[in-house]
Scaffold this active site. Structure first.
Site, short mmCIF file in Angstrom:
data_model
loop_
_atom_site.label_atom_id
_atom_site.label_comp_id
_atom_site.label_asym_id
_atom_site.label_seq_id
_atom_site.Cartn_x
_atom_site.Cartn_y
_atom_site.Cartn_z
N ILE A 130 0.85 -1.20 0.00
CA ILE A 130 0.00 0.00 0.00
C ILE A 130 0.88 1.24 0.00
CG2 ILE A 130 -1.95 -1.12 1.17
CD1 ILE A 130 -1.04 0.63 3.68
N ASP A 131 2.13 1.11 0.46
CA ASP A 131 3.00 2.29 0.55
C ASP A 131 3.32 2.90 -0.81
OD1 ASP A 131 2.97 1.52 3.14
OD2 ASP A 131 5.13 1.33 3.38
N TYR A 166 -11.56 21.81 16.49
CA TYR A 166 -10.44 20.86 16.57
C TYR A 166 -9.49 21.00 15.37
CZ TYR A 166 -12.98 18.13 20.07
OH TYR A 166 -13.64 17.71 21.20
N MET A 210 -0.28 5.73 6.81
CA MET A 210 0.81 4.77 6.62
C MET A 210 1.71 5.15 5.45
SD MET A 210 -0.03 0.83 7.33
CE MET A 210 -0.24 0.21 9.00
N GLY A 211 2.83 4.51 5.45
CA GLY A 211 3.88 4.77 4.48
C GLY A 211 5.14 4.78 5.33
N GLU A 269 3.46 8.55 7.90
CA GLU A 269 3.97 7.72 9.00
C GLU A 269 5.50 7.80 9.11
OE1 GLU A 269 3.21 3.07 10.06
OE2 GLU A 269 3.75 3.57 8.03
N ARG A 296 -5.56 -1.28 4.54
CA ARG A 296 -5.02 -2.55 4.03
C ARG A 296 -6.11 -3.60 3.93
NH1 ARG A 296 0.53 -3.53 7.36
NH2 ARG A 296 -0.86 -4.86 8.53
P1 FBP Z 1 4.70 -3.70 3.29
O1 FBP Z 1 5.85 -2.85 2.91
O2 FBP Z 1 5.04 -5.05 3.71
O3 FBP Z 1 3.64 -3.69 2.21
O4 FBP Z 1 3.96 -3.04 4.55
C1 FBP Z 1 3.63 -1.72 4.55
C2 FBP Z 1 2.97 -1.29 5.83
O5 FBP Z 1 1.57 -1.28 5.69
C3 FBP Z 1 3.50 0.06 6.25
O6 FBP Z 1 2.78 1.11 5.69
C4 FBP Z 1 3.46 -0.01 7.74
O7 FBP Z 1 4.45 0.78 8.33
C5 FBP Z 1 3.76 -1.44 8.02
O8 FBP Z 1 3.27 -2.16 6.92
C6 FBP Z 1 3.10 -1.94 9.28
O9 FBP Z 1 3.56 -3.21 9.54
P2 FBP Z 1 2.90 -4.21 10.55
O10 FBP Z 1 1.74 -4.84 9.84
O11 FBP Z 1 3.96 -5.20 10.81
O12 FBP Z 1 2.47 -3.44 11.76
#
Ligand code: FBP
Length: 702
Positions: free
Chosen positions: A227-228, A272, A279-280, A360, A571
């Site tokens: 997803i990143d 607020y 994420m990323g 993130e 995700r």
């Molecule tokens: P991938 O690189 O394996 O696709 O994972 C990306 C991610 O979703 C990141 O955005 C996030 O930091 C990480 O996984 C979180 O990992 P976990 O599921 O181990 O908490």
């Protein structure tokens, strides 16, 4: 009407109308499961062949040449449809195959369709072929935990998000013993090919497995998942071969949908600041896409911060004949100031609310933090390599971990060793809040990567923002602007002359400004009292009249925040049309590569930014995409991740529109509503806006 206590619950639950309400097999679910993604034209032919596309070239790292000799000379392969093949090729193409597939790393919407596409293609060519899913990621390969995937299992997961069909895991097959185990288990299953659906580390695994299993005749194909969005491939001439990994669009749409709802809420109750971390782990692509979809008031892009140059500091250093290395890249303090300025500017036009998006992985782009992360990665990895217990089992509490670091600093001071942690590191580290120290010392993932999702990045930044806003407020440089009409109406109600009181309270009264700003000196009720007495509006022993107090209080900002984290929800989201179709065609591509004897290749679709009719299935050699990167404190050969290109059309658009989105001016905000996620129908939301803009940027630039 009978009392509810008289109800026969068992027969009520059996009532068909009640069952229609309570079933998990909803009509929406059925529609999703029944959706048949379209296929690229090449897959409308009974056969396919591979054509080497020699015009695409790569800068190959010498370490990749050395470590991956059997696959390093692979070329980009274009898949072309064929009506017939010569008999030898045809019998090879159509022979029954055993194929294994594994998900690796974090889930990403569309993974199930990779399996669906592969299964459909494989069964169409030869119904005797069998597909095996390894359970719980690479551990499934090592432990031979495997399930044969049937039509029924696959049909129950088509177009659905997550990786629940066979689950996933983050184990890496990174040692000779693990590779031997993988080989043994693949051979036991009589596999012809292994498909690794994963991110940078997982495709790295795929490349090494392809190299190692080459002589066993087991083909290994990677699929770009995350997803990143940081698996993107360009050749050395800048030609885009894979514009985006799958799952990115759905996750961004899911985050954007929720964040756009926050924009609506925020501009409704106007109290607020919503801070949204998306994420990323490293790259800020998701934050960039969310910004395009939502138009938040502020969106920080890590890659831009890394490029930042503080020209004032440089000039100062030049003048004194020195070099200021801290002028390159943004510091945490500077970041907090950028955020504060935006907050203060909006407050001045009466908008004491808003929405901020932060990626993130933002901390990785901040100088001082990056240094800590690299140093601590090395310390933890070295400890784990040289001791029987691992770092986190041995040092359980923060105090124990800090003691260990202090010992390292002392060793280095005493000259015992040229060690990575010195007294200055230790002093700086002890200056940061305990919860953040704890975050920086969290357990690394199985690849030795720092786990950004475990750190409350937003909390770190917000603490600094709050501190700085307080300083500004105490100095009279953070005020809420109020409308002159409201002021005049309110003050008249109290029997005062707004014209006489205005210049006492406001620094811009009668200037025609659309918002009145309290004088800098009026930082408290006490100071207001003194000013009113001095200006003879009230007597020395009088209380401040209620309505004057009310007006004053309106100018005093209260910085209230709500913090949100968007990641896991995206995700698990069901894929968009783009991701459903992209992944289904990736599955078909995987089969075409396998049936044509490819190995060490990553399935991809070229031209994703263009209309579906122009999508082109290809195989990209993984070996040439590798470079050396720090893993577990050592340089290792891994697939290179792509971070946001600050020269790209998409980024430049965001930069150009930033001021408009901040909306620190009278008038409405410019929030954008991307609407619900759909898997059918075409609109501007049908693919990542980044892709559309980058594609337009390429085709419209002379
Ligand atoms: P991938 O690189 O394996 O696709 O994972 C990306 C991610 O979703 C990141 O955005 C996030 O930091 C990480 O996984 C979180 O990992 P976990 O599921 O181990 O908490």
């Amino acid at each position: 009407m009978p009392e509810s206590t008289d109800m026969d619950l068992d027969s009520f639950l059996e009532n068909p109308e009640v069952q229609a309400v309570t079933t998990s097999n909803t009509t929406d679910l059925q529609a999703r499961l029944g959706f048949q993604p379209p296929v690229c034209d090449v897959f409308n032919h009974p056969f396919s062949t591979l054509k080497e596309e020699l015009q695409y070239e790569f800068h190959i790292h010498p370490a990749a040449r050395e470590q991956l000799p059997k696959i390093i000379n692979n070329k980009v392969q274009k898949i072309t449809g064929a009506e017939a093949l010569d008999s030898r090729h045809a019998s090879d193409f159509t022979k029954p195959r055993n194929i294994g597939i594994v998900f690796s790393g974090g889930p990403a919407p569309g993974g199930h369709n990779v399996i669906g596409g592969l299964y459909d293609a494989m069964k169409k060519v030869n119904p005797e072929s069998r597909l095996f899913g390894f359970i719980l990621g690479p551990d499934g390969i090592l432990e031979s935990d495997v399930v044969e995937l049937s039509q029924e299992i696959i049909d129950a997961h088509r177009n659905l998000g997550g990786f629940s069909m066979i689950k996933t895991g983050r184990t890496k097959i990174d040692s000779q013993s693990k590779i031997s185990l993988a080989r043994e288990n693949c051979k036991r299953l009589n596999l012809d090919a292994l498909v690794v659906v994963g991110g940078d580390d997982s495709n790295t695994n795929a490349a090494f497995l392809a190299q190692e299993l080459y002589d066993d005749g087991i083909q290994v194909i990677g699929v770009p998942k995350t997803i990143d969005g940081d698996i993107q491939v360009k050749d050395k001439h800048g030609e885009t071969l894979c514009a985006m990994s799958f799952g990115f669009h759905t996750a961004a749409r899911a985050f954007a949908r929720n964040i756009s709802n926050l924009c609506t809420d925020s501009s409704s109750d106007v109290k607020y600041w919503h801070v949204c971390k998306v994420m990323g782990r490293v790259a800020s692509h998701l934050a960039l896409e969310v910004a395009l979809q939502v138009h938040p008031n502020l969106c920080m892009i890590g890659e831009e911060m890394a490029d930042y140059i503080d020209s004032e500091r440089i000039a100062k250093a030049n003048a004194s004949g020195s070099i200021d290395y801290t002028a390159y890249g943004m510091t945490l303090r500077h970041l907090s100031r950028v955020i504060c300025n935006a907050i203060v500017r909006r407050a001045e036009v009466g908008k004491n609310y808003g929405v901020i998006v932060i990626p993130e992985g933002i901390l990785e782009f901040i100088n001082e933090i990056q240094v800590f992360i690299i140093k601590l990665n090395t310390i933890i990895a070295e400890y784990n390599q040289t001791h029987d217990t691992d770092f986190h089992t041995h040092f359980v509490t923060l105090t124990e971990k800090l003691d260990y670091l202090r010992r390292l600093a002392r060793f280095s001071r005493e000259g015992h060793d040229l060690f990575v942690w010195n007294t200055r590191d230790d002093d700086l580290f002890n200056d940061i809040p305990a919860f953040f120290q704890e975050g920086l010392l969290t357990e690394r993932d199985s690849h030795g990567n720092f786990q950004f999702s475990q750190v409350e990045t937003e909390k770190v930044i917000l603490e600094l923002v709050k501190d700085y806003l307080k300083i500004r407020q105490e100095g009279g440089r953070y005020k809420v602007g109020i409308k002159p009409e409201w002021y005049e109406k309110t003050i008249r109600r109290g029997g005062f002359d707004p014209g006489a009181l205005g210049p006492v309270l406001f620094k811009n009264y009668n200037t025609g400004a659309p918002f009145l700003l309290a004088k800098d000196s009026l930082t408290s009720i006490k100071k207001l009292n003194l000013e009113l007495v001095r200006e003879k509006i009230i007597g020395k022993n009088d209380d401040i009249p209620q309505l004057i107090q009310k007006v004053f209080m309106e100018t005093v900002p209260k910085f209230k925040t709500q913090v949100h984290f968007y990641g896991y929800d995206g995700r698990g989201n069901d894929p968009t049309w783009f991701d459903s179709t992209y992944t289904y065609n990736l599955g078909r591509t995987v089969f075409a590569l396998i049936a044509n004897r490819a190995t060490g290749q990553m399935a991809a679709i070229k031209n994703l930014g263009k209309d579906f009719s122009e999508w082109e299935p290809i195989g990209i050699p993984i070996g040439p995409l590798m470079h050396l990167e720090e893993r577990k404190g050592k340089l290792a050969l891994v697939l290179e991740r792509t971070v946001v290109d600050t020269e790209s059309p998409a980024f430049r658009v965001v930069k150009a529109l930033r001021e408009k989105w901040l909306a620190a001016a009278p008038g409405p905000d410019d929030y954008r509503k991307p609407g619900p996620i759909r898997f059918a129908g075409v609109s501007i939301e049908s693919k990542p806006l980044i892709l559309t803009l980058n594609n337009l940027g390429q085709t419209t630039t002379p």
